[in-house]
Structures are given as structure tokens and as C-alpha cells.
Design a protein around this motif. Sequence first.
Motif, PDB file in Angstrom:
ATOM      1  N   ASP A 151      13.318 -32.861 -43.598  1.00 33.39           N
ATOM      2  CA  ASP A 151      13.350 -31.571 -44.132  1.00 33.39           C
ATOM      3  C   ASP A 151      12.428 -31.274 -45.143  1.00 33.39           C
ATOM      4  OD1 ASP A 151      14.798 -30.682 -41.794  1.00 33.39           O
ATOM      5  OD2 ASP A 151      16.414 -30.565 -42.893  1.00 33.39           O
ATOM      6  N   VAL A 152      12.429 -32.313 -46.229  1.00 33.47           N
ATOM      7  CA  VAL A 152      11.483 -32.451 -47.441  1.00 33.47           C
ATOM      8  C   VAL A 152      10.657 -33.506 -47.471  1.00 33.47           C
ATOM      9  CG1 VAL A 152      11.871 -32.171 -49.949  1.00 33.47           C
ATOM     10  CG2 VAL A 152      13.552 -30.998 -48.356  1.00 33.47           C
ATOM     11  N   ARG A 153       9.363 -33.388 -47.825  1.00 32.49           N
ATOM     12  CA  ARG A 153       8.467 -34.251 -47.956  1.00 32.49           C
ATOM     13  C   ARG A 153       7.813 -33.911 -49.167  1.00 32.49           C
ATOM     14  NH1 ARG A 153       4.826 -35.891 -43.599  1.00 32.49           N
ATOM     15  NH2 ARG A 153       4.820 -33.416 -43.236  1.00 32.49           N
ATOM     16  N   VAL A 154       7.106 -34.936 -50.214  1.00 37.37           N
ATOM     17  CA  VAL A 154       6.250 -34.613 -51.034  1.00 37.37           C
ATOM     18  C   VAL A 154       5.216 -35.671 -51.385  1.00 37.37           C
ATOM     19  CG1 VAL A 154       6.342 -34.251 -53.686  1.00 37.37           C
ATOM     20  CG2 VAL A 154       8.224 -33.353 -52.685  1.00 37.37           C
ATOM     21  N   TRP A 155       3.772 -35.387 -51.643  1.00 40.11           N
ATOM     22  CA  TRP A 155       2.955 -36.135 -51.807  1.00 40.11           C
ATOM     23  C   TRP A 155       1.897 -35.746 -52.737  1.00 40.11           C
ATOM     24  CZ3 TRP A 155       3.665 -33.482 -47.617  1.00 40.11           C
ATOM     25  CH2 TRP A 155       2.565 -32.725 -47.034  1.00 40.11           C
ATOM     26  N   PRO A 156       1.318 -36.522 -53.460  1.00 38.56           N
ATOM     27  CA  PRO A 156       0.041 -36.278 -54.331  1.00 38.56           C
ATOM     28  C   PRO A 156      -1.112 -36.116 -53.584  1.00 38.56           C
ATOM     29  CG  PRO A 156       0.479 -38.609 -54.644  1.00 38.56           C
ATOM     30  CD  PRO A 156       1.554 -38.157 -53.642  1.00 38.56           C
TER      31      PRO A 156
END
Length: 152
Positions: free
Chosen positions: A79-84
Amino acid sequence: MTSRWTPGHISPITLQLVGPRSWTEVPALLCYDPTDPYAVRIAFGETDESEGEGGEGIAWLVSRELLQAGLEHPAGDGDVRVWPARATADLLYLHLRAPSGEALFELSRATVTAFLRHTEALVPSGSEGTLLQLDQELDALLSNGGPDSPGR
């Protein structure tokens, strides 16, 4: 910044909702409460730190560790993903998915970094468990949990 909502730290942020043909600015608050030391609340639609939980917006709880990892490399699944971003140093992507739909946001890496620095000053990474006093809570639950206990 602190408020009656949380004794920790709050930082206003503007996220860009990435649409198929345009971007939409979405005001939000990054909120950290040391009594829930593993989590960061992203409160959408609440841009005034004096607003309480009964405000007009919605909130997502995101792991503080996930946000920290996402500053450097892709983090999260489900449900949650973060990336630069690769092309811009000051850009992060945040992907949120719920049964009702999903959203992709762009947000400032510098703002998230500064926010996490404040949370580290309140509760250093690795020390979160000492605040929760899980052993004492478990002892209290177990000492009052027998079949003849008046608490049942």
C-alpha cells in the motif's frame, strides 16, 4: 511546530498529485507523535497545525523507517512505497494504494529530510521500543488475565 493534536512535530508540505495529464497541488501535514514513535501521519487536507483529528482531511500512517529508507532508495511494498527521483535531487515519489484507488505524489525530499531530522531529535532511531514500555504493558495484561480474575 507542535499542536494540541500531537506533542511531537508537525511540518506543512505541499504534494503534487501526478495525474494522467496534469499535476494538482495537495496541501498536507507531516505529523510525528513520540507516543507512536514508529509512525508518521500524513494528514491530507489539513494545512493548519491547530486543526484536530476531527478535521476535514484524511490521514495515512506511514512507517518512519520507510520514509527514511525512501530518501536513498526504493522502499516499501504493497500500500505504501517511497523512492527518490533519479533526475532531480530534491524530489521523492510517494505511492499510496487503498481499496478505493491509488495515488502517486511528488514531494520535496528536503522537506521530508528536515522533518525526519526533527523526529530524530525527539526519538532517535532504534530507541522507539523504550518509549512503548511493552514489557510493563504485557505484565499488566497477563497479571489480570486469569479465568478467575475480577477484570474479566
